[in-house]
Design a protein around this motif. Structure first.
Motif, PDB file in Angstrom:
ATOM      1  N   GLY A  83      46.189  72.917  18.924  1.00 26.59           N
ATOM      2  CA  GLY A  83      46.254  73.808  20.046  1.00 26.59           C
ATOM      3  C   GLY A  83      46.019  75.190  19.681  1.00 26.59           C
ATOM      4  N   ASN A 153      55.533  76.017  28.886  1.00 22.52           N
ATOM      5  CA  ASN A 153      56.589  75.230  27.997  1.00 22.52           C
ATOM      6  C   ASN A 153      57.397  76.240  27.236  1.00 22.52           C
ATOM      7  OD1 ASN A 153      57.746  73.859  26.093  1.00 22.52           O
ATOM      8  ND2 ASN A 153      55.791  73.561  24.772  1.00 22.52           N
ATOM      9  N   ASP A 178      46.246  77.396  30.257  1.00 21.80           N
ATOM     10  CA  ASP A 178      46.661  76.608  29.145  1.00 21.80           C
ATOM     11  C   ASP A 178      47.268  75.527  30.140  1.00 21.80           C
ATOM     12  OD1 ASP A 178      48.141  75.044  27.656  1.00 21.80           O
ATOM     13  OD2 ASP A 178      48.800  76.720  26.354  1.00 21.80           O
ATOM     14  N   SER A 200      46.591  71.369  24.327  1.00 19.89           N
ATOM     15  CA  SER A 200      47.172  71.283  23.194  1.00 19.89           C
ATOM     16  C   SER A 200      47.185  69.612  23.238  1.00 19.89           C
ATOM     17  CB  SER A 200      48.414  71.769  22.907  1.00 19.89           C
ATOM     18  OG  SER A 200      49.156  71.046  21.783  1.00 19.89           O
ATOM     19  N   THR A 202      47.613  67.680  21.028  1.00 21.41           N
ATOM     20  CA  THR A 202      48.832  67.357  20.603  1.00 21.41           C
ATOM     21  C   THR A 202      50.094  66.466  21.365  1.00 21.41           C
ATOM     22  OG1 THR A 202      48.701  69.093  18.814  1.00 21.41           O
ATOM     23  CG2 THR A 202      50.889  68.114  18.823  1.00 21.41           C
ATOM     24  N   LYS A 203      49.996  67.098  22.539  1.00 16.70           N
ATOM     25  CA  LYS A 203      51.218  66.756  23.557  1.00 16.70           C
ATOM     26  C   LYS A 203      50.795  65.471  24.091  1.00 16.70           C
ATOM     27  CE  LYS A 203      54.004  70.024  22.096  1.00 16.70           C
ATOM     28  NZ  LYS A 203      53.496  70.464  21.237  1.00 16.70           N
TER      29      LYS A 203
HETATM   30  C1  LIG Z   1      51.623  74.988  26.394  1.00 15.82           C
HETATM   31  C2  LIG Z   1      51.434  74.881  24.803  1.00 15.82           C
HETATM   32  N1  LIG Z   1      50.209  75.407  24.394  1.00 15.82           N
HETATM   33  C3  LIG Z   1      49.814  75.402  23.122  1.00 15.82           C
HETATM   34  C4  LIG Z   1      50.508  74.717  22.341  1.00 15.82           C
HETATM   35  C5  LIG Z   1      50.140  74.759  20.901  1.00 15.82           C
HETATM   36  O1  LIG Z   1      49.464  73.485  20.225  1.00 15.82           O
HETATM   37  P1  LIG Z   1      49.573  72.824  19.013  1.00 15.82           P
HETATM   38  O2  LIG Z   1      50.966  72.343  18.607  1.00 15.82           O
HETATM   39  O3  LIG Z   1      48.687  71.705  19.127  1.00 15.82           O
HETATM   40  O4  LIG Z   1      49.236  73.869  17.971  1.00 15.82           O
HETATM   41  C6  LIG Z   1      51.628  73.943  22.633  1.00 15.82           C
HETATM   42  C7  LIG Z   1      52.329  73.206  21.585  1.00 15.82           C
HETATM   43  O5  LIG Z   1      53.600  72.679  21.958  1.00 15.82           O
HETATM   44  C8  LIG Z   1      52.140  73.957  23.891  1.00 15.82           C
HETATM   45  O6  LIG Z   1      53.157  73.256  24.383  1.00 15.82           O
END
Ligand SMILES: Cc1ncc(COP(=O)(O)O)c(C=O)c1O
Length: 264
Positions: A83, A153, A178, A200, A202-203
């Motif tokens: 992200g 977040n 975002d 992201s 990832t989440k």
């Molecule tokens: C709202 C938000 N934006 C960006 C990111 C960053 O993503 P990454 O952890 O995949 O680099 C996160 C990660 O927790 C997030 O929660």
């Protein structure tokens, strides 16, 4: 658009329920005997074509995930290694020395990127309370881009994306959202006129805490081409296995969101 939209994917009807799209999109077109999933592509080089030669150019597993994100967000997706890598690519759309509005409650990692860019005089950062629509709209004057994180977040602030984007467009300000914490099943900022969405993956989209991956979803072809070129030039590419797992992780997302609903 991207170099990695191979193979041909199963067609998705725009009127399908997004829950159906999460399980259908990014699968290869139905051919008797062919696999139902886009195979995992693990290769650093390809037999050369005009737009595909090296592993930074494209990858079928990224393409499958991007196809699903295209359809879910209503734009053109480019995947990145995380992200934060995706967020970094977005900041390069802002003119040198330009002013970026950033929510005070934005994810700490993206705020670290902005602080670094400000330290190097690449950007001027002005903080906003994105949950306060009037104040955010008042702050737009003189800005080059507005970064909305909604839902934030970890403070869970919600922005009125439609209202803020509406005013940003009048002033020709780049509108970035975002949307990680909302997911495309709960919020589609491009439908409100935003230019760029960050996920992201990832989440919630990846959903299994087993990978890092990011995506930028653009409304315009020009922005999407910029993202693909950025990924090629800077090399922040996802792994083929991670892209495959992220697409697999996306499929049960509707069930996860139902399970997250408060019990009556
Ligand atoms: C709202 C938000 N934006 C960006 C990111 C960053 O993503 P990454 O952890 O995949 O680099 C996160 C990660 O927790 C997030 O929660």
């Amino acid at each position: 658009m991207s170099n990695n939209k191979y193979p041909e994917f199963v067609p998705i009807e725009p009127n399908w329920n997004p829950n159906t799209i999460t399980v259908q999109a990014g699968r290869p077109a139905r051919v008797a005997g062919a696999p139902m999933n886009t195979p995992i592509t693990l290769s650093s080089t390809y037999v050369h074509t005009t737009d595909l030669g090296y592993g930074r150019d494209g990858n079928q597993s990224w393409g499958a995930l991007e196809e699903a994100l295209d359809k879910l967000e209503g734009g053109i997706a480019t995947t990145f290694s995380s992200g934060l890598a995706a967020a970094t690519a977005i900041t390069d759309l802002i003119v040198p020395g330009g002013t970026l509005l950033v929510p005070t409650g934005a994810y700490y990692g993206v705020k670290n990127i902005f602080a670094r860019l400000e330290m190097h005089k690449r950007l001027i950062v002005r903080l906003i309370d994105v949950g306060n629509t009037d104040d955010t709209i008042a702050a737009l004057k003189g800005a080059d881009a507005v970064w909305m994180e909604s839902v934030t977040n970890p403070t869970l602030v919600v922005a009125d994306i439609a209202a803020i984007v509406n005013e940003a467009k009048k002033l020709n300000i780049l509108a970035i959202v975002d949307s990680t914490f909302a997911t495309p099943l709960r919020q589609r900022p491009l439908d409100f006129g935003a230019d760029i969405v960050l996920q992201s993956v990832t989440k919630f989209l990846g959903g299994h805490s087993d990978l890092l991956l990011g995506a930028v979803i653009c409304k315009s072809n020009a922005h999407a081409e910029f993202m693909v070129k950025h990924r090629q030039d800077f090399g922040a590419i996802p792994g083929g296995l991670d892209a495959f797992l992220a697409l697999r992780g996306l499929e049960p997302l509707p069930c996860v969101l139902i399970a997250l609903k408060p019990m009556p």
